[in-house]
Design a protein around this motif. Structure first.
Motif, PDB file in Angstrom:
ATOM      1  N   MET A  54       0.829  -1.204   0.000  1.00 41.41           N
ATOM      2  CA  MET A  54       0.000   0.000   0.000  1.00 41.41           C
ATOM      3  C   MET A  54       0.862   1.253   0.000  1.00 41.41           C
ATOM      4  O   MET A  54       0.628   2.182  -0.757  1.00 41.41           O
ATOM      5  N   MET A  55       1.880   1.261   0.842  1.00 38.68           N
ATOM      6  CA  MET A  55       2.732   2.443   0.920  1.00 38.68           C
ATOM      7  C   MET A  55       3.585   2.613  -0.337  1.00 38.68           C
ATOM      8  O   MET A  55       3.928   3.738  -0.699  1.00 38.68           O
ATOM      9  N   SER A  56       3.902   1.525  -1.014  1.00 39.40           N
ATOM     10  CA  SER A  56       4.668   1.628  -2.264  1.00 39.40           C
ATOM     11  C   SER A  56       3.900   2.420  -3.313  1.00 39.40           C
ATOM     12  O   SER A  56       4.502   3.100  -4.147  1.00 39.40           O
ATOM     13  N   ALA A  57       2.590   2.347  -3.252  1.00 43.60           N
ATOM     14  CA  ALA A  57       1.768   3.111  -4.199  1.00 43.60           C
ATOM     15  C   ALA A  57       1.890   4.614  -3.950  1.00 43.60           C
ATOM     16  O   ALA A  57       1.609   5.413  -4.836  1.00 43.60           O
ATOM     17  N   GLU A  58       2.336   4.984  -2.756  1.00 42.72           N
ATOM     18  CA  GLU A  58       2.495   6.394  -2.394  1.00 42.72           C
ATOM     19  C   GLU A  58       3.960   6.820  -2.394  1.00 42.72           C
ATOM     20  O   GLU A  58       4.320   7.818  -1.774  1.00 42.72           O
ATOM     21  N   LEU A  59       4.792   6.077  -3.074  1.00 43.38           N
ATOM     22  CA  LEU A  59       6.239   6.257  -3.009  1.00 43.38           C
ATOM     23  C   LEU A  59       6.686   7.699  -3.253  1.00 43.38           C
ATOM     24  O   LEU A  59       7.572   8.201  -2.566  1.00 43.38           O
ATOM     25  N   THR A  60       6.082   8.377  -4.201  1.00 47.02           N
ATOM     26  CA  THR A  60       6.532   9.730  -4.533  1.00 47.02           C
ATOM     27  C   THR A  60       6.304  10.728  -3.402  1.00 47.02           C
ATOM     28  O   THR A  60       6.946  11.768  -3.372  1.00 47.02           O
ATOM     29  N   SER A  61       5.415  10.404  -2.472  1.00 47.36           N
ATOM     30  CA  SER A  61       5.166  11.329  -1.367  1.00 47.36           C
ATOM     31  C   SER A  61       5.928  10.948  -0.095  1.00 47.36           C
ATOM     32  O   SER A  61       5.785  11.610   0.927  1.00 47.36           O
ATOM     33  N   LEU A  62       6.742   9.913  -0.163  1.00 50.43           N
ATOM     34  CA  LEU A  62       7.477   9.457   1.016  1.00 50.43           C
ATOM     35  C   LEU A  62       8.880  10.042   1.059  1.00 50.43           C
ATOM     36  O   LEU A  62       9.506  10.260   0.023  1.00 50.43           O
ATOM     37  N   ASP A  63       9.372  10.254   2.259  1.00 51.28           N
ATOM     38  CA  ASP A  63      10.738  10.743   2.418  1.00 51.28           C
ATOM     39  C   ASP A  63      11.733   9.590   2.227  1.00 51.28           C
ATOM     40  O   ASP A  63      11.341   8.423   2.187  1.00 51.28           O
ATOM     41  N   ASP A  64      12.999   9.929   2.131  1.00 53.11           N
ATOM     42  CA  ASP A  64      14.032   8.927   1.858  1.00 53.11           C
ATOM     43  C   ASP A  64      14.108   7.845   2.940  1.00 53.11           C
ATOM     44  O   ASP A  64      14.334   6.672   2.636  1.00 53.11           O
ATOM     45  N   SER A  65      13.938   8.216   4.195  1.00 54.08           N
ATOM     46  CA  SER A  65      14.016   7.231   5.275  1.00 54.08           C
ATOM     47  C   SER A  65      12.889   6.211   5.196  1.00 54.08           C
ATOM     48  O   SER A  65      13.105   5.017   5.416  1.00 54.08           O
ATOM     49  N   THR A  66      11.695   6.671   4.886  1.00 51.12           N
ATOM     50  CA  THR A  66      10.563   5.751   4.765  1.00 51.12           C
ATOM     51  C   THR A  66      10.739   4.882   3.527  1.00 51.12           C
ATOM     52  O   THR A  66      10.445   3.679   3.560  1.00 51.12           O
ATOM     53  N   ARG A  67      11.242   5.452   2.456  1.00 57.29           N
ATOM     54  CA  ARG A  67      11.532   4.657   1.260  1.00 57.29           C
ATOM     55  C   ARG A  67      12.555   3.569   1.590  1.00 57.29           C
ATOM     56  O   ARG A  67      12.441   2.434   1.149  1.00 57.29           O
TER      57      ARG A  67
END
Length: 184
Positions: free
Chosen positions: A101-114
């Motif tokens: 689910m979070m991978s679908a929001e990848l562009t809005s995530l910071d580097d640490s969360t990625r």
């Protein structure tokens, strides 16, 4: 204090699996847990801090489940069936894999969360790769263990998404059949 932090992480995990990271707010989490939003901010200064903790805990729990499958199941088919069952359990709760689910929001995530998301997929694929290496003599394919791990993990993520939409387990059941077809 740690209990309150855990309650916040639990509430955030469920909200993210259901609606995605973008949809959650600290105020909503605070209402759900029964605290002021300042308490949420005390434990997690930013949404990024919260997201990293959620992904890290989810990864640890997932890796523990993989280890349990490896301990319990002795055959390649048994281990792959066990992994499929994990994804079926997610479908049964009408959720999605949190990291999917979070991978679908990848562009809005910071580097640490990625980075935390990368760790989830890396560790999942490494477990699968080790299973394929361990059972190489049982495989009825020339594909390498790494390729099989990548294909199996990404396929399960996609299958669970489509099965959720179709309100079925057809694609995940196809992975069970694939596991059997991969063996001698």
């Amino acid at each position: 204090m740690a209990d309150r932090r855990e309650q916040i992480v639990n509430a955030a995990t469920e909200a993210i699996k259901r609606d995605g990271l973008r949809s959650i707010s600290f105020r909503t989490l605070a209402d759900e847990v029964g605290v002021k939003s300042s308490s949420v901010h005390y434990h997690f200064p930013t949404k990024s801090h919260l997201a990293q903790q959620v992904v890290s805990r989810y990864t640890e729990e997932f890796v523990d489940r993989l280890a349990a499958i490896g301990y319990r199941e002795k055959t390649l088919v048994g281990k792959l069936d066990g992994l499929v069952s994990v994804f079926e359990g997610v479908i049964d709760t009408q959720d999605l894999c949190l990291c999917g689910m979070m991978s679908a929001e990848l562009t809005s995530l910071d580097d640490s969360t990625r980075g935390a998301l990368k760790r989830f997929f890396r560790e999942s694929e490494e477990w699968l790769e080790s299973v394929f290496v361990e059972h190489a003599a049982d495989l009825a394919t020339d594909l390498g263990a790494r390729d099989l791990a990548i294909l199996f993990m990404s396929g399960l993520e996609g299958a669970s998404l489509v099965d959720r939409v179709q309100e079925s387990r057809e694609r995940l059941e196809a992975f069970r059949r694939l596991a059997r077809a991969l063996t001698n």
